[in-house]
Scaffold this motif. Structure first.
Motif, PDB file in Angstrom:
ATOM      1  N   ASN A   1       0.825  -1.218   0.000  1.00  0.00           N
ATOM      2  CA  ASN A   1       0.000   0.000   0.000  1.00  0.00           C
ATOM      3  C   ASN A   1       0.858   1.266   0.000  1.00  0.00           C
ATOM      4  O   ASN A   1       0.565   2.223  -0.713  1.00  0.00           O
TER       5      ASN A   1
ATOM      6  N   TRP B   1       2.534   1.834  -3.340  1.00  0.00           N
ATOM      7  CA  TRP B   1       1.501   2.227  -4.318  1.00  0.00           C
ATOM      8  C   TRP B   1       1.260   3.727  -4.233  1.00  0.00           C
ATOM      9  O   TRP B   1       1.201   4.423  -5.251  1.00  0.00           O
TER      10      TRP B   1
ATOM     11  N   ARG C   1       2.559   7.329  -6.732  1.00  0.00           N
ATOM     12  CA  ARG C   1       1.629   8.344  -7.220  1.00  0.00           C
ATOM     13  C   ARG C   1       1.838   9.697  -6.559  1.00  0.00           C
ATOM     14  O   ARG C   1       1.006  10.601  -6.733  1.00  0.00           O
TER      15      ARG C   1
ATOM     16  N   ASN D   1      -9.854  -2.364  -2.029  1.00  0.00           N
ATOM     17  CA  ASN D   1      -9.591  -3.552  -2.834  1.00  0.00           C
ATOM     18  C   ASN D   1      -9.877  -4.831  -2.053  1.00  0.00           C
ATOM     19  O   ASN D   1     -10.318  -5.832  -2.623  1.00  0.00           O
TER      20      ASN D   1
ATOM     21  N   SER E   1       3.604  -7.503  -4.048  1.00  0.00           N
ATOM     22  CA  SER E   1       4.510  -6.390  -3.704  1.00  0.00           C
ATOM     23  C   SER E   1       5.996  -6.710  -3.794  1.00  0.00           C
ATOM     24  O   SER E   1       6.835  -5.815  -3.680  1.00  0.00           O
TER      25      SER E   1
ATOM     26  N   ILE F   1       3.026  -6.762  -8.794  1.00  0.00           N
ATOM     27  CA  ILE F   1       1.773  -6.091  -8.438  1.00  0.00           C
ATOM     28  C   ILE F   1       1.780  -5.659  -6.968  1.00  0.00           C
ATOM     29  O   ILE F   1       2.308  -6.367  -6.117  1.00  0.00           O
TER      30      ILE F   1
ATOM     31  N   PRO G   1      -3.053  -2.597  -3.709  1.00  0.00           N
ATOM     32  CA  PRO G   1      -4.210  -1.830  -4.181  1.00  0.00           C
ATOM     33  C   PRO G   1      -4.550  -2.098  -5.654  1.00  0.00           C
ATOM     34  O   PRO G   1      -5.690  -1.899  -6.079  1.00  0.00           O
ATOM     35  N   ASP G   2      -3.580  -2.557  -6.440  1.00  0.00           N
ATOM     36  CA  ASP G   2      -3.815  -2.842  -7.865  1.00  0.00           C
ATOM     37  C   ASP G   2      -4.188  -4.299  -8.123  1.00  0.00           C
ATOM     38  O   ASP G   2      -4.455  -4.681  -9.262  1.00  0.00           O
TER      39      ASP G   2
ATOM     40  N   THR H   1      -6.005  -7.473  -8.804  1.00  0.00           N
ATOM     41  CA  THR H   1      -7.361  -7.646  -9.343  1.00  0.00           C
ATOM     42  C   THR H   1      -7.840  -9.099  -9.221  1.00  0.00           C
ATOM     43  O   THR H   1      -7.088  -9.991  -8.835  1.00  0.00           O
TER      44      THR H   1
ATOM     45  N   ASP I   1      -5.663 -11.278 -11.080  1.00  0.00           N
ATOM     46  CA  ASP I   1      -4.439 -11.663 -10.357  1.00  0.00           C
ATOM     47  C   ASP I   1      -4.722 -12.824  -9.413  1.00  0.00           C
ATOM     48  O   ASP I   1      -3.887 -13.715  -9.246  1.00  0.00           O
TER      49      ASP I   1
END
Ligand code: IPE
Ligand code: IPE
Ligand code: MG
Length: 241
Positions: free
Chosen positions: A19, A22, A26, A40, A187, A211, A214-215, A217, A220
């Motif tokens: 997290n 991530w 950004r 998520n 991660s 990955i 938070p991403d 899916t 995944d």
């Protein structure tokens, strides 16, 4: 797409990691990553229920996570509070049962109250059982189990030589549940960080280094289940089971 004749793990563990990275990627505060991760978690939990997973254990806060800066710990506790407010209604339609594993007595009384209510409200649900590991550590869990059994010995209810693996398993927070078949860690960290040490003796680990949580899916998760299916589980024998 996943094969139709694949084996579905009965119990999946997820170390929800990444997290902070991530958010950093950004240019956002770490807390934004935790918020995205918490959202998520709901998506992936619902998906596990939908595909028929019986137990899902998610690592939300470790016994070691108290060593983070106070602002981050406080923010994580607030996030848990917000989640619990919703959790009272959440997952009802999906028939998901929520339990907490770990020492929740160290949390603020208001959180403990909400945890108790959430567990009680969902206790009779028959869909996925969701274990949220909160102030959880595998070592602390084993110490607790040892203390529980020692107390019974002290009270004369149990002889030391009667203590066996089944009894230890029954003294863990996950008593009555199957051990995790598959443990996923996104991660890029290749370690357990004190997650389900007793229960993971024969778990298949899938470390996904491409990955961050938070991403992560539904695809995944399917990818991890496919990797799980490609493994040969022998449990010390010579034949795959
Ligand atoms: C996992 O994400 C969530 C918790 C431990 C609460 P991290 O906060 O560990 O994220 P990274 O590892 O710093 O990226
Ligand atoms: C493990 O992640 C705990 C959770 C995901 C809740 P950490 O980020 O705390 O683990 P380390 O410090 O990288 O081992
Ligand atoms: Mg981390």
């Amino acid at each position: 797409m996943a094969e139709t004749n694949r084996i579905l793990p009965e119990h999946i563990g997820i170390i929800m990691d990444g997290n902070g990275r991530w958010a950093k990627k950004r240019g956002l505060p770490r807390m934004a990553g935790h918020r995205a991760g918490a959202n998520n978690f709901r998506t992936i939990t619902r998906y596990c229920n939908k595909i028929g997973i019986k137990y899902l254990t998610v690592y939300a806060f470790s016994t070691e996570n108290w060593s983070r800066p106070k602002e981050e710990v406080d923010a994580l506790m607030r996030l848990l509070y917000d989640y619990l407010q919703e959790a009272l209604r959440d997952f009802r339609e999906e028939n998901i049962r929520t339990r907490f594993i770990g020492d929740v007595t160290a949390l603020q009384p208001v959180l403990q109250q909400l945890i108790a209510e959430t567990e009680e409200l969902s206790a009779d649900r028959t869909g996925l059982t969701l274990n949220i590991a909160m102030n959880y550590g595998g070592r602390a869990e084993m110490v607790r189990a040892a203390q529980m059994l020692a107390r019974r010995v002290q009270q004369g209810q149990l002889a030391p030589e009667d203590i066996d693996e089944a009894m230890l398993s029954a003294s863990m927070y996950t008593a009555g549940q199957s051990d995790p078949d598959l443990i996923i860690r996104p991660s890029g960290e290749y370690r357990t960080s004190n997650f389900m040490l007793w229960q993971s003796a024969y778990s298949e680990y899938v470390f996904m280094d491409d990955i961050l949580w938070p991403d992560f899916t539904e695809e995944d998760l399917e990818r991890a289940i496919d990797i799980f299916n490609s493994r040969s589980r022998r449990f010390g024998g010579t034949v795959a089971k």
